[in-house]
Scaffold this motif. Structure first.
Motif, PDB file in Angstrom:
ATOM      1  N   ALA A 136       7.688  -5.852  -7.749  1.00 52.82           N
ATOM      2  CA  ALA A 136       7.227  -4.588  -6.741  1.00 52.82           C
ATOM      3  C   ALA A 136       6.407  -4.295  -7.226  1.00 52.82           C
ATOM      4  O   ALA A 136       6.407  -3.438  -8.673  1.00 52.82           O
ATOM      5  CB  ALA A 136       8.287  -4.096  -5.762  1.00 52.82           C
ATOM      6  N   LEU A 137       4.864  -3.702  -6.771  1.00 54.22           N
ATOM      7  CA  LEU A 137       3.871  -3.391  -7.102  1.00 54.22           C
ATOM      8  C   LEU A 137       3.131  -2.868  -6.057  1.00 54.22           C
ATOM      9  O   LEU A 137       3.349  -3.033  -4.637  1.00 54.22           O
ATOM     10  CB  LEU A 137       2.570  -4.231  -7.991  1.00 54.22           C
ATOM     11  N   LEU A 138       2.349  -1.603  -6.285  1.00 47.66           N
ATOM     12  CA  LEU A 138       2.016  -0.512  -5.486  1.00 47.66           C
ATOM     13  C   LEU A 138       0.435  -0.432  -5.422  1.00 47.66           C
ATOM     14  O   LEU A 138       0.152  -0.242  -6.539  1.00 47.66           O
ATOM     15  CB  LEU A 138       2.515   0.972  -5.541  1.00 47.66           C
ATOM     16  N   CYS A 139      -0.294  -0.252  -4.590  1.00 44.49           N
ATOM     17  CA  CYS A 139      -1.749  -0.033  -4.612  1.00 44.49           C
ATOM     18  C   CYS A 139      -2.149   1.229  -3.615  1.00 44.49           C
ATOM     19  O   CYS A 139      -1.678   1.355  -2.558  1.00 44.49           O
ATOM     20  CB  CYS A 139      -2.235  -1.451  -4.903  1.00 44.49           C
ATOM     21  N   THR A 140      -2.902   2.025  -3.629  1.00 44.71           N
ATOM     22  CA  THR A 140      -3.171   3.517  -3.285  1.00 44.71           C
ATOM     23  C   THR A 140      -4.992   4.085  -3.660  1.00 44.71           C
ATOM     24  O   THR A 140      -5.234   3.398  -5.549  1.00 44.71           O
ATOM     25  CB  THR A 140      -2.615   4.577  -3.427  1.00 44.71           C
TER      26      THR A 140
ATOM     27  N   ASP B 205       0.395  -0.856   0.066  1.00 49.01           N
ATOM     28  CA  ASP B 205       0.415  -0.063  -0.054  1.00 49.01           C
ATOM     29  C   ASP B 205       0.727   0.936  -0.258  1.00 49.01           C
ATOM     30  O   ASP B 205       1.870   1.064   0.736  1.00 49.01           O
ATOM     31  CB  ASP B 205      -0.895   0.145   1.225  1.00 49.01           C
ATOM     32  N   LEU B 206       0.429   2.019  -0.488  1.00 50.13           N
ATOM     33  CA  LEU B 206       0.893   3.655  -0.462  1.00 50.13           C
ATOM     34  C   LEU B 206       0.775   4.324   0.521  1.00 50.13           C
ATOM     35  O   LEU B 206       2.352   4.409   1.260  1.00 50.13           O
ATOM     36  CB  LEU B 206       0.541   4.439  -1.422  1.00 50.13           C
ATOM     37  N   ILE B 207       0.297   4.437   1.690  1.00 47.98           N
ATOM     38  CA  ILE B 207       0.070   5.012   2.635  1.00 47.98           C
ATOM     39  C   ILE B 207       0.595   3.443   3.948  1.00 47.98           C
ATOM     40  O   ILE B 207      -0.690   3.016   3.861  1.00 47.98           O
ATOM     41  CB  ILE B 207      -0.909   5.905   3.138  1.00 47.98           C
ATOM     42  N   LEU B 208       1.377   3.756   4.620  1.00 44.10           N
ATOM     43  CA  LEU B 208       1.922   3.136   5.390  1.00 44.10           C
ATOM     44  C   LEU B 208       1.709   4.300   6.768  1.00 44.10           C
ATOM     45  O   LEU B 208       1.980   5.029   7.185  1.00 44.10           O
ATOM     46  CB  LEU B 208       3.049   2.221   5.538  1.00 44.10           C
TER      47      LEU B 208
END
Length: 516
Positions: free
Chosen positions: A103-107, A79-82
């Motif tokens: 690596a993949l990003l989701c938000t 996730d983008l926001i941690l």
């Protein structure tokens, strides 16, 4: 008599992510359970980590993956926001240790800046929440296929070199730079005699030569001649830009296309995007028996794939910069670009076009009285109602705040009056109930009317910015004249006869037509 043998069992079907180890970094426990279940249903083994610190310990701590690479995941989805960092930190740390593992990003907060930054960090893909099971599995499967390809070719020096070039392309964030770099890398790797790089811009319908390379002593060919001879099949039917970027699937993958002509000694690599923009690379060698480019087509395919993916990522990021996040409509940045193209088209065909400037009356009262949540939802509902009352060929934009613009191609003043009146009448009678969607009990029976300004090309102006200014001024005349009305901007020949306030007496009230 031979003993009876049991019938052999059919082999268990392989699932898309069979035995793939995936690290999921997600602080939302409920979302993590759902995503993990989707991945496990596809055959994956999931390691769930709730924050950046846990990920860092798993990667670099005692007995971590960096110390035992065989135990490391093949993919990372973060996730983008941690709570103690962000997904970009996860990607940067992961890529430092395992540069070939995607690596993949989701938000839920997808922006152009996030997409560009993720690409800079080396993210394989960028997912927008809410995401669906099929989407997650498909993207992870693609990432794993990409990773598997890297692993299979790792032992071959030429493959490693090609993948290194692909990695170079993945870090670029400028389309022109990407295409030029791609051309130089491929020219050097294939030892072609000549290489030409073109970029096609769909909104302008223009093909621009960005780069031409050739062996010393070879005469330069004119780019127009190269395009005419070697790109005939690609340039005969170049696509038009989509009417509305907000209506197309910007996530649709556009694979690279490779064309060869042995008799001409030519290979063409085309990389595209859902926006219909396209990069074209022409490699030339000796024709006939001297042509050797095709033998390396399969070996070079990872580079083609990465060039296509990088081109699309950059192009889509640019397209997203033209879309308003609240409504999904075009935004102010797109207005002048679209007007330039439409005015050029109108001049070419001797037609008219009109521009509407629409402002919502009484919006401030609704926003102040019910809160910004209701105000934002009212903007969305207004955008939907505007779209319902316009033609498919029209461009609808959110200019900013509670102001909208509509470009009406091939539309003279009389046609613009019909569209404007349809919009004005629709808003005059519409009552909005936003209680369910906002949770605000007072958000019921809401009504906004519209003050509309109209400017027509070429009568009112011939330059995009001047046309915008005329429509904007006419809209403010409608405001000052009592709202809920339409005002036509003065023709260019009449602008010097008096101040714009003269339009006050000639604004249109509830469809009564008297255009100035």
């Amino acid at each position: 008599m031979f003993p009876r043998q049991p019938a052999p069992r059919p082999p268990t079907p392989q699932r898309p992510l069979q035995s793939v180890k995936i690290c999921l970094v997600e602080d939302d426990r409920s979302a993590a359970k759902v995503y993990a279940r989707w991945m496990e249903n596809a055959g994956a083994r999931v390691v769930w980590l709730a924050n950046f610190e846990q990920f860092k310990n798993a990667l670099e701590g005692p007995g971590g993956w960096s110390h035992d690479p065989k135990s490391a995941p093949g993919l990372v989805l973060t996730d983008l926001i941690l709570p103690d960092g962000n997904g970009l930190d996860v990607i940067a740390l992961w890529r430092k240790q395992f540069p070939q593992a995607p690596a993949l990003l989701c938000t839920a907060f997808a922006t152009v800046e996030n997409a560009v930054e993720a690409m800079k960090m080396g993210a394989f893909d960028f997912l927008r929440k809410p995401i669906q099971e099929e989407e997650v599995v498909l993207v992870l499967r693609k990432a794993w296929a990409h990773a598997s390809l890297l692993q299979e070719n790792e032992s071959l020096s030429s493959a490693v070199r090609i993948l290194g070039m692909a990695q170079t392309l993945s870090g670029l964030t400028d389309k022109t730079h990407l295409l030029k770099t791609f051309g130089r890398l491929l020219y050097r790797e294939t030892r072609a005699k000549e290489c030409y790089v073109f970029n096609y811009t769909a909104t302008k319908k223009s093909l621009e030569c960005l780069l031409d390379l050739r062996l010393p002593g070879m005469p330069r060919q004119a780019p127009e001649s190269v395009a005419r001879v070697f790109l005939a099949s690609q340039t005969e039917n170049l696509p038009d830009a989509p009417e509305n970027f907000a209506d197309i699937d910007l996530n649709r993958a556009e694979p690279p296309e490779i064309y060869e002509n042995r008799e001409l000694g030519c290979m063409v690599v085309a990389v595209g995007s859902p926006t219909c923009n396209m990069g074209l690379l022409v490699l030339l060698q000796d024709p006939g028996e001297g042509y050797q480019l095709g033998a390396r087509r399969e070996e070079l395919f990872p580079l083609f794939v990465q060039a296509a993916r990088a081109y699309q990522s950059i192009d889509v990021a640019a397209a997203l910069s033209f879309v308003d996040e609240l409504t999904g409509l075009y935004n102010q940045r797109f207005l002048e670009v679209a007007l330039i193209n439409e005015i050029s088209r109108a001049q070419r065909y001797g037609s008219s076009l009109s521009l509407l400037f629409v402002d919502l009356d009484k919006f401030k009262e609704i926003n102040d009285g019910n809160g910004h949540i209701v105000g934002s939802q009212m903007i969305r509902e207004a955008a939907k109602l505007l779209k319902l009352n316009m033609r498919e060929s029209d461009y609808l934009l959110r200019y900013g705040g509670d102001e909208f613009c509509a470009i009406l191609p091939n539309t003279p003043q009389e046609g613009a009056q019909v569209v404007a009146e349809r919009i004005r009448a629709a808003f005059e009678t519409a009552l909005f109930d936003l209680r369910e969607v906002t949770g605000v009990e007072t958000a019921v029976g809401l009504n906004v009317t519209t003050s509309i300004g109209v400017a027509t090309f070429p009568e009112c102006a011939i330059e995009p910015r001047e046309l915008i200014q005329v429509a904007d001024n006419a809209m403010y005349v409608s405001k000052r004249a009592g709202k809920n009305r339409i005002t036509h901007g003065l023709p260019a020949a009449q602008k010097e006869e008096g101040p714009p306030v003269e339009m006050l007496e000639r604004s249109l009230v509830k469809g009564q037509s008297d255009a100035s």
